[in-house]
Scaffold this active site. Sequence first.
Site, PDB file in Angstrom:
ATOM      1  N   HIS A 152       0.802  -1.128  -0.067  1.00  0.00           N
ATOM      2  CA  HIS A 152      -0.018   0.140  -0.056  1.00  0.00           C
ATOM      3  C   HIS A 152       0.726   1.354  -0.083  1.00  0.00           C
ATOM      4  CE1 HIS A 152      -2.245   3.040   2.559  1.00  0.00           C
ATOM      5  NE2 HIS A 152      -2.924   3.093   1.214  1.00  0.00           N
ATOM      6  N   GLU A 206       1.924   1.914  -3.255  1.00  0.00           N
ATOM      7  CA  GLU A 206       0.871   2.465  -4.148  1.00  0.00           C
ATOM      8  C   GLU A 206       0.916   4.044  -3.886  1.00  0.00           C
ATOM      9  OE1 GLU A 206      -3.192   4.009  -3.202  1.00  0.00           O
ATOM     10  OE2 GLU A 206      -3.142   1.957  -2.708  1.00  0.00           O
ATOM     11  N   HIS A 207       1.086   4.516  -2.904  1.00  0.00           N
ATOM     12  CA  HIS A 207       1.193   5.907  -2.565  1.00  0.00           C
ATOM     13  C   HIS A 207       2.397   6.566  -3.320  1.00  0.00           C
ATOM     14  CE1 HIS A 207      -1.659   7.235   1.081  1.00  0.00           C
ATOM     15  NE2 HIS A 207      -2.083   5.876   0.652  1.00  0.00           N
ATOM     16  N   GLU A 258      -3.669   7.882   7.471  1.00  0.00           N
ATOM     17  CA  GLU A 258      -4.666   7.102   6.974  1.00  0.00           C
ATOM     18  C   GLU A 258      -4.799   5.890   7.945  1.00  0.00           C
ATOM     19  OE1 GLU A 258      -3.797   5.651   3.058  1.00  0.00           O
ATOM     20  OE2 GLU A 258      -5.602   4.528   3.104  1.00  0.00           O
TER      21      GLU A 258
END
Lengths: 432, 490
Positions: free
Chosen positions: B104, B107-108, B184
């Site tokens: 993840h 992904e950022h 997040e």
Amino acid sequence: MKKTLFGMLCLLAATMAEAGVSIEQWMTSSGARVYFVVSRGLPMLDVQIDFAAGSAYEASDGGRFAGLARLTNDLLDAGVSGLDEEQIAARLGDIGARLTRSIDPDRASMGLRTLSAKAERDAALELLRAMLATPTFPADAVGREKARSIAEIQEAETRPESILAKRFAAAIYPGHPYGLQATAESVGRIGRDELMTFWRSHYGARRATVTIIGDVSRAEAEIIATRLCAALPDAPPDAPLATVTAPARQTIRIAHPASQAHISIGLPMIRRGDADFFPLLVGNYVLGGGGFVSRLMQEVREKRGLAYSVYSSFSPRKLEGPFQISLQTKRSQAAEALQVVSATLAQFLEQGPSMSELRAAKQNLIDGQALGLDSNAKLLRTVAMIGFYQLPLNYLDDFPGRVEAVTAGQVRLAFARHVQPEHLVTAILAGD
Amino acid sequence: MWLAADRAPAKAYDARLQRSHFNRSGYLLMTQRPFLSMLRLAVLLAVSQSAVAALQPASAFETTLANGLRVIVKEDHRAPTVVHMVWYRAGAIDEIDGTSGVAHVLEHMMFKGTKKVGPGQFSKRVAAVGGRDNAFTNLDYTAYFQQVPKRALAAMMALEADRMANLRLDAREFAQEIKVVMEERRMRTDDNPQALVNERLQSVAFQEHPYRRPVIGWMSDLEQMSYRDAQDWYRRWYAPNNAYVVVVGDVDHAEVFRLAEKYYGGIKRRALPTRRALAEPKQLGIKRLEVRAPAKLPYLMMAWKVPKLQDIRRDREPYALEMLSALLDGHDAARLSKDLVRGQKIAQSASAGYDATLRGEAQFILDGQPAEGRTVADLEAALRAEIRRIQEEGVSAEELARAKTQTLAGQIYKRDSMMAQAMEIGGAEAAGVHWQDIDTMLEMTRGVTAEEVQAAARKYFRDDALTVAVLDPQPLDAVAAKATVTAPSH
């Protein structure tokens, strides 16, 4: 020279991107406004009916029965003349139809999605008609849904985002129906009589907008609308709500054990149909509406890593709807994040958008218009909004031209008119 | 399905997306040649033939480039827009201990620029053509997408191809972005009691299988992560032969194939690491855990280990479990709403979920909140009673038909959204299901009998395979700044 050429290119693009959505509009003999878009691509039909029966209309008894608008809407499928709630749910299930409900301060909505073949369509629409025209509000279901609603409110009173949203709305709309909040006590007072009365006085044809999108002809749509509205209660037409007065500048702090502080800044902004809508739309895109590319996102997230989500938004309503900036950040960073947001907003209010920001915003809004209209579900949302707020029928076709015509000066002036710092409310939950 | 959208606005946040395995049957059962199958299905069900007769078949096409990149195109000419997605077969399941969350995080970082496209410029270029873009990471995959006016497709392919091969990762950008990811995590999990329950349940239900780690990553792993971890991940998994492109919209498939060759064709194939399949040791008894966090309502989650779909044509039980889930929680008249929320008023809310198509291990999940005056023990007993009733009495032909009608109608409604169609194809492929078999799965689901549903309920809902998690709500003023979690007991 460069600017003029660009303007011409944009106009060309605007013509190409023209919505091409043809909205037909008429009135039923019972007084409901109807909006219809034929869409033959799929064998399905969406019908939405919006009433001037949102939460702002439950304020007439000083808020004693706050929560009444939602509960009325929720209970329309709890029983109709001749059918109980289990029979209604089973019939809808048998034909693959789906029911949606929603409430905002202005509107109470009911939506139906069904297959468009006559047998399924007729059965689904008959159920919808019965729910709107002959709800029975059975005591057992009323008691149960009241208890669920109270439990939901109590649960929401522990959640950071819900607590903040309620306190913020109450603070920017002091004493106004838009700031009214349902409580366990106010829902507890609601009985079958209140529900019946609210339905009878708000679910009338003259307060209704019917939006029909899908695989039916104009003639069929006319019959659908007429039948849906024929037996609605004889409610009086919509009366104007009390005027909104701007709040005084203030900062509210709320204690909470959350790991993140939640922050909202804003005030009541504009009515639907206000001439400043397009400058505000373009300006807000630059400030905090444009996702990753907005100024707030750049300053708060990209440059400083202070938040995952930060945005500004505005929601025009019948009366001045809210403008707000919201974010969440580690509680120890609340002051720093707030400082960055305040400085970003202040600079934007003072200077407005740069020419390149203005250009990028227009480009995205104009070229992206088609993305907001590329399904029946999206069309339904937009056309229902046009209908309920009685915007011009050519709103979608005019949209690119109106966006293109916005100047940086108009953005600055519109923000100066509608975001006056002396009225800004700041609410901080769980900030250290 | 746990989606970590890169920058979804807080308002769009949907608690159901937190769940590792909610019923994705809505996504699963898409058909590529729906005309015949739906017509036959219609005869079988209560829905009239004419209800679906007007639906024309949707055309999907596929090609594979020399570098191994597969390109799947579905034409949908209802509006002048297109969805472009790139899926990588790399998700949390591929992570190892100590670097949870790296899929993840990468992904950022994919939005942080290449040699040609500066930091933050990717989204700027998408916005400039009127588009929207985002990305999401799940247990089994990572995917990136743009929704744009159709003329911008080539530009989107150029951008995605560029970052497939030329991502520039540096320490400074990483240091900013890892803070965003920690925010997040705080927002999605730490301050969200039900999400915490799900996270901790999975970490107890699985001892060895990688699904025990949260997609977002443990906070201590995020704190210690460096840009080199992200770089390793990128080098290991971001290759054309570990990816596929899905395009749905107002396009000509031959033209899309030509564009794909032009933009993606030059990227070199790379050897991929061996994927080690980690099997979960057989569970030998019920596991229970408790999570204490600030909330008002208690919450209960029960997860049974059940089989997933492996052989699309021969397996029967996964389809029966799909139908069982739909009977319990597919619509307003389904059993959990009807019996537990409305009938007995034991539940404030209750739901069921099962995802048959995934790379890892499947679970059947029941969860809910007890109604005012009821306890989680009451709710657990009531959920167990619902399963027992099906084990003993079976299900009626009428409710099975209703559940199938919902599935059929859902397939038609799904065609209203290009994004939903692209998600369906991408999701199936991520689990190793060829998109053409989505049709077969619909046929198989159609064939499930009442006896098969009953048999599956009898066979798989044993306590030996069950993990139960309970949220013990703490009053706001009595809790410390952080939610506490008690140790699991077996």
